[in-house]
Enzyme design. Structure first.
Site, PDB file in Angstrom:
ATOM      1  N   GLY A  47     -70.874  15.313  -8.844  1.00 25.89           N
ATOM      2  CA  GLY A  47     -72.033  15.881  -8.168  1.00 25.89           C
ATOM      3  C   GLY A  47     -71.661  16.636  -6.906  1.00 25.89           C
ATOM      4  N   GLY A  48     -72.494  16.480  -5.887  1.00 25.61           N
ATOM      5  CA  GLY A  48     -72.283  17.200  -4.636  1.00 25.61           C
ATOM      6  C   GLY A  48     -70.961  16.887  -3.976  1.00 25.61           C
ATOM      7  N   GLY A 103     -52.852  51.004  -9.438  1.00 27.52           N
ATOM      8  CA  GLY A 103     -53.524  50.287  -8.362  1.00 27.52           C
ATOM      9  C   GLY A 103     -52.904  48.937  -8.089  1.00 27.52           C
ATOM     10  N   ALA A 104     -52.287  48.333  -9.099  1.00 23.64           N
ATOM     11  CA  ALA A 104     -51.646  47.031  -8.900  1.00 23.64           C
ATOM     12  C   ALA A 104     -50.437  47.152  -7.982  1.00 23.64           C
ATOM     13  CB  ALA A 104     -51.236  46.439 -10.244  1.00 23.64           C
TER      14      ALA A 104
END
Length: 399
Positions: free
Chosen positions: A56-57, A289-290
């Protein structure tokens, strides 16, 4: 107290989550933990150790921290348990299938280290702490070790045939101090390797393309993995070494639809904002771009070296020729032969590191045998680096 003392914080988690009968009071308690994790982020190292269920949290506190440790058989992390999953989706899963160490170390990327039992896990935490400073006002402590210089072996490890793979970790071990490499997230996004080494006893963060997987290309997960590590190193004054052998960002509709533009931009952002010493060694391919994203000169790298076989270009020769010479090849009586001729001409004319060196895009072309010496001297020269930055509250990284 950890923040006031400027020392690392370690949390050990083994619990079922919020107590339902406490209602909103339990949620309020969690919010105080999350806020403090966030305030401490980038100030002191934070490590979460999961030695049982973390449900959970409660998962979000570890998620905010820098490193998460899990054990193979007992650790579990999930927001909604198997019963809720079954009620909502009718899917039947076990806790381990939902959020065991195997899932989080290889698929989700949540976990950074996995060990077989609690004892080994806590020893792993101790080992990691040897590489980390106490806070963002300190530097990692140097530790004398066994110097290794097998740089000459790099020439044998990296194949001249660019279609052949190799293990970039073998390159690392040619110059890193003996047994000093600590790999982080080894089972997640294997096309990028991250971790710490020591070089002459000093801690260095390493980001390296891994040609053994997806040819070392950058995909969504690899970009996230590398970007977060770069930001951690920058937060805690750890210099960064980048080993580059990248054919580009991973192509395809799956990557595009999963947001490779947004995720790939994270790596660009992380490198560009980093102010620690940054050195890049181009091992072989550096395309598109890499190439820029892997700590290029104009992105702010302090030193960029390249091996003589390195190729720095918009794309590889085959792709470029198929675009630039497609009409001539199609009209030829021997298209395969002419295509091969054009590829050879393109490689000879454009795909060498000396063009980039001549334009100042890299600092030096170095022989493999001199790799360790050049890296050691570069980081030594940069040890007192100070970089002024424009004032801002914070940047808006493309999360």
């Amino acid at each position: 107290l950890a923040l006031d003392s400027m020392v690392p914080f370690i949390s050990i988690n083994d619990g079922g989550g919020a107590r339902i009968e406490e209602g909103v009071s339990s949620l309020d308690g969690y919010s105080g933990i999350f806020a403090r994790n966030t305030w401490a982020s980038g100030v002191i190292p934070q490590i979460s150790v999961i030695l049982g269920p973390c449900a959970g949290g409660a998962c979000y506190s570890p998620a905010i921290t820098d490193f998460i440790f899990m054990t193979e058989k007992t650790s579990q992390m999930f927001i909604t348990g198997p019963a809720v999953v079954k009620a909502v989706t009718a899917e039947v899963v076990t806790p381990d299938q939902l959020g065991g160490a195997g899932v989080h170390s290889s698929k989700s990327g949540v976990a950074h280290f996995v060990y077989k039992d609690d004892k080994e896990c806590l020893e792993g935490v101790r080992n990691l702490l040897k590489y980390l400073p106490q806070s963002n006002t300190d530097k990692s402590v140097a530790q004398a070790g066994t110097i290794v210089d097998k740089s000459a072996d790099i020439e044998e490890i990296i194949p001249d045939n660019f279609k052949r793979a190799y293990d970039v970790r073998d390159v690392l071990n040619c110059f890193a101090d003996k047994d000093s490499f600590l790999e982080i997230q080894p089972e997640f996004a294997k096309n990028v390797v991250i971790g710490f080494i020591r070089l002459d006893g000093n801690v260095i963060g390493v980001v390296a393309n891994q040609p053994k997987y997806l040819a070392g290309s950058l995909d969504v997960d690899a970009s996230d993995k590398a970007a977060r590590f770069v930001r951690f190193c920058d937060s805690f004054n750890i210099p960064i070494l980048t080993l580059e052998d990248v054919p580009g960002y991973m192509p395809g509709t799956k990557q595009e639809h999963n947001g490779i533009i947004r995720h790939g931009a994270k790596l660009l952002f992380a490198y560009a904002e980093a102010t620690v010493p940054r050195v890049t060694l181009i091992l072989r391919k550096a395309y598109g771009g890499a190439y820029i994203a892997m700590n290029s000169k104009n992105l702010g790298a302090d030193c960029v070296f390249a091996l003589p076989i390195a190729q720095i270009a918009v794309m590889g020769a085959e792709g470029a020729v198929d675009i630039l010479r497609r009409k001539e090849i199609a009209a030829s009586a021997e298209p395969a032969k002419l295509r091969e001729q054009y590829i050879n001409e393109y490689e000879e004319k454009y795909l060498n590191p000396y063009i980039a060196a001549g334009n100042g895009f890299i600092d030096e072309v170095i022989e493999p045998k001199s790799v360790r010496d050049r890296l050691v001297s570069a980081f030594e020269n940069l040890k007192n680096k100070k970089k002024a930055v424009l004032w801002k509250k914070h940047g808006n990284i493309p999360l």
